[in-house]
Design an enzyme around this catalytic site. Sequence first.
Site, PDB file in Angstrom:
ATOM      1  CB  CYS A  76     -15.702 126.834 -38.424  1.00  0.00           C
ATOM      2  SG  CYS A  76     -16.372 126.631 -40.398  1.00  0.00           S
ATOM      3  CG  HIS A 135     -11.999 123.861 -40.823  1.00  0.00           C
ATOM      4  ND1 HIS A 135     -12.642 122.615 -41.411  1.00  0.00           N
ATOM      5  CD2 HIS A 135     -13.308 124.954 -40.313  1.00  0.00           C
ATOM      6  CE1 HIS A 135     -13.778 123.058 -40.970  1.00  0.00           C
ATOM      7  NE2 HIS A 135     -14.253 124.645 -41.880  1.00  0.00           N
TER       8      HIS A 135
HETATM    9  N1  LIG Z   1     -20.121 122.945 -38.987  1.00  0.00           N
HETATM   10  C1  LIG Z   1     -19.352 123.829 -38.820  1.00  0.00           C
HETATM   11  O1  LIG Z   1     -17.963 123.725 -38.577  1.00  0.00           O
HETATM   12  C2  LIG Z   1     -20.324 125.480 -38.485  1.00  0.00           C
HETATM   13  C3  LIG Z   1     -19.007 126.292 -38.335  1.00  0.00           C
HETATM   14  C4  LIG Z   1     -19.599 127.336 -38.232  1.00  0.00           C
HETATM   15  C5  LIG Z   1     -20.884 127.665 -38.506  1.00  0.00           C
HETATM   16  N2  LIG Z   1     -21.640 126.620 -39.403  1.00  0.00           N
HETATM   17  C6  LIG Z   1     -23.497 126.458 -39.520  1.00  0.00           C
HETATM   18  O2  LIG Z   1     -24.215 126.076 -38.044  1.00  0.00           O
HETATM   19  C7  LIG Z   1     -25.880 125.836 -38.840  1.00  0.00           C
HETATM   20  C8  LIG Z   1     -25.459 124.196 -38.553  1.00  0.00           C
HETATM   21  O3  LIG Z   1     -24.218 123.715 -38.837  1.00  0.00           O
HETATM   22  P1  LIG Z   1     -24.293 122.372 -38.745  1.00  0.00           P
HETATM   23  O4  LIG Z   1     -22.853 121.456 -39.154  1.00  0.00           O
HETATM   24  O5  LIG Z   1     -24.902 121.627 -37.855  1.00  0.00           O
HETATM   25  O6  LIG Z   1     -25.459 121.284 -39.974  1.00  0.00           O
HETATM   26  P2  LIG Z   1     -26.426 120.478 -39.409  1.00  0.00           P
HETATM   27  O7  LIG Z   1     -26.074 119.094 -38.778  1.00  0.00           O
HETATM   28  O8  LIG Z   1     -26.868 119.929 -41.401  1.00  0.00           O
HETATM   29  O9  LIG Z   1     -27.235 120.090 -38.833  1.00  0.00           O
HETATM   30  C9  LIG Z   1     -28.001 121.173 -38.814  1.00  0.00           C
HETATM   31  C10 LIG Z   1     -29.751 121.284 -38.042  1.00  0.00           C
HETATM   32  O10 LIG Z   1     -30.632 122.293 -38.190  1.00  0.00           O
HETATM   33  C11 LIG Z   1     -31.769 121.836 -37.684  1.00  0.00           C
HETATM   34  N3  LIG Z   1     -32.633 122.850 -39.160  1.00  0.00           N
HETATM   35  C12 LIG Z   1     -33.227 122.076 -40.218  1.00  0.00           C
HETATM   36  N4  LIG Z   1     -33.986 122.644 -40.520  1.00  0.00           N
HETATM   37  C13 LIG Z   1     -34.668 123.427 -39.562  1.00  0.00           C
HETATM   38  C14 LIG Z   1     -35.933 123.929 -39.546  1.00  0.00           C
HETATM   39  N5  LIG Z   1     -36.736 124.131 -40.516  1.00  0.00           N
HETATM   40  N6  LIG Z   1     -36.012 124.046 -38.465  1.00  0.00           N
HETATM   41  C15 LIG Z   1     -35.908 123.885 -37.035  1.00  0.00           C
HETATM   42  N7  LIG Z   1     -34.429 122.999 -37.119  1.00  0.00           N
HETATM   43  C16 LIG Z   1     -33.782 123.382 -38.635  1.00  0.00           C
HETATM   44  C17 LIG Z   1     -31.490 120.588 -38.211  1.00  0.00           C
HETATM   45  O11 LIG Z   1     -32.826 119.160 -37.342  1.00  0.00           O
HETATM   46  P3  LIG Z   1     -33.250 118.284 -38.050  1.00  0.00           P
HETATM   47  O12 LIG Z   1     -32.430 117.100 -38.512  1.00  0.00           O
HETATM   48  O13 LIG Z   1     -34.696 117.773 -37.477  1.00  0.00           O
HETATM   49  O14 LIG Z   1     -33.632 118.298 -39.454  1.00  0.00           O
HETATM   50  C18 LIG Z   1     -30.113 120.044 -37.242  1.00  0.00           C
HETATM   51  O15 LIG Z   1     -30.607 119.825 -36.101  1.00  0.00           O
HETATM   52  C19 LIG Z   1     -25.186 126.440 -40.104  1.00  0.00           C
HETATM   53  O16 LIG Z   1     -25.810 127.316 -40.331  1.00  0.00           O
HETATM   54  C20 LIG Z   1     -23.686 126.631 -40.185  1.00  0.00           C
HETATM   55  O17 LIG Z   1     -23.063 127.207 -41.346  1.00  0.00           O
HETATM   56  C21 LIG Z   1     -20.994 125.330 -38.770  1.00  0.00           C
END
Ligand SMILES: NC(=O)c1ccc[n+]([C@@H]2O[C@H](COP(=O)([O-])OP(=O)(O)OC[C@H]3O[C@@H](n4cnc5c(N)ncnc54)[C@H](OP(=O)(O)O)[C@@H]3O)[C@@H](O)[C@H]2O)c1
Length: 344
Positions: A130, A242
């Site tokens: 990000c 950010h």
């Molecule tokens: N937040 C940011 O600013 C940002 C920016 C760039 C990239 N990212 C990347 O994007 C990804 C998600 O980030 P986030 O902020 O959305 O995280 P988050 O809010 O913690 O959400 C994680 C998601 O992944 C799912 N998940 C976890 N384990 C799983 C599995 N075994 N099978 C299928 N689904 C699963 C979760 O489902 P459940 O609810 O069922 O657990 C939830 O929907 C990460 O790789 C992060 O590094 C995030």
Amino acid sequence: MGYKVAVVGATGNVGREMLAILDERKFPADEVVALASRRSVGVEVSYGDKTLKCKALEHYDFSDVDICLMSAGGAVSTEWSPKIGAQGAVVIDNSSAWRMDPDVPLIVPEVNAAAAAGFTKKNIIANPNCSTAQLVVALKPLHDHAKIKRVVVSTYQSVSGAGKDAMDELFSQTKAVYTNDELVNKKFPKRIAFNLIPQIDVFMEDGFTKEEWKMMAETKKILDPKIKLTATCVRVPVFVSHSEAVNIEFENPITADEAREILRKAPGCLVIDKHEPGGYVTPYEAAGEDATYISRIREDATVENGLVLWCVSDNLRKGAALNAIQIAEVLINRKLITAKKKAA
Ligand SMILES: NC(=O)c1ccc[n+]([C@@H]2O[C@H](COP(=O)([O-])OP(=O)(O)OC[C@H]3O[C@@H](n4cnc5c(N)ncnc54)[C@H](OP(=O)(O)O)[C@@H]3O)[C@@H](O)[C@H]2O)c1
């Protein structure tokens, strides 16, 4: 005939934002499916005025899916993206798992959309970190004009960048301060409420953190391998967006006025730069918006051809969900994919 889109991680911060943006941008989808872990089977998520019930990733058949927007973390992506790609769906992944793979394009459409065509080797395209995404949107037009030699960036990153549990931690710790309850640190190594943490991701051997390394390596891959970049990444008690203080050293001369004019015309950038109290953008104002906001543009007299600026963007949108959907739009607009139903 439109496309079938799967959103993996649909219950998460980025997944929910993806569903909202697919609807906002009227993405040409005939069908959108919401997938998450087994824990979330049946959980309802919004897609415009529709409600989707989540299904489990592990039981899903991707053979008729065209585009898979993946945001379920690195371990899930490492295991599942190649399997989904092998079923003929193009995976656009938000985790760091594939970003540095030479067979996987790392794309920010305003900067290197043409490189998206290289997805066919693995059927995977990576979305950058990000803090890198917003930075390269601001750097690209300046690089085209005066050639960047070196960048020194300090970040002020919101807790939503660490997922939904991290947002809950800031909320509950802030409440605990006012109610005199015990503060519990689970997601962050130190308390985040009314504090700053100069560590994002794990430490590397050289003392930099992985987040700092990602900014350096990803900027080189997306923009120009010759650019030298050093970063200090700091988590701040802000929910969304950010912010970055960026010092840039150029090969050729460039004035602050020239930079302001260039950035005003640049895709994805919005300049708000008045020399008066409040004449700049803060993270609170950028939340929910698509632009990379640039303020406080000034000449840095301590180096030859130097500029300093302040750059703010919504990390869940340009830093993740919006960028991923813009990549999907590049695939469609450049005719790099055809809907499977249409092709059948
Ligand atoms: N937040 C940011 O600013 C940002 C920016 C760039 C990239 N990212 C990347 O994007 C990804 C998600 O980030 P986030 O902020 O959305 O995280 P988050 O809010 O913690 O959400 C994680 C998601 O992944 C799912 N998940 C976890 N384990 C799983 C599995 N075994 N099978 C299928 N689904 C699963 C979760 O489902 P459940 O609810 O069922 O657990 C939830 O929907 C990460 O790789 C992060 O590094 C995030």
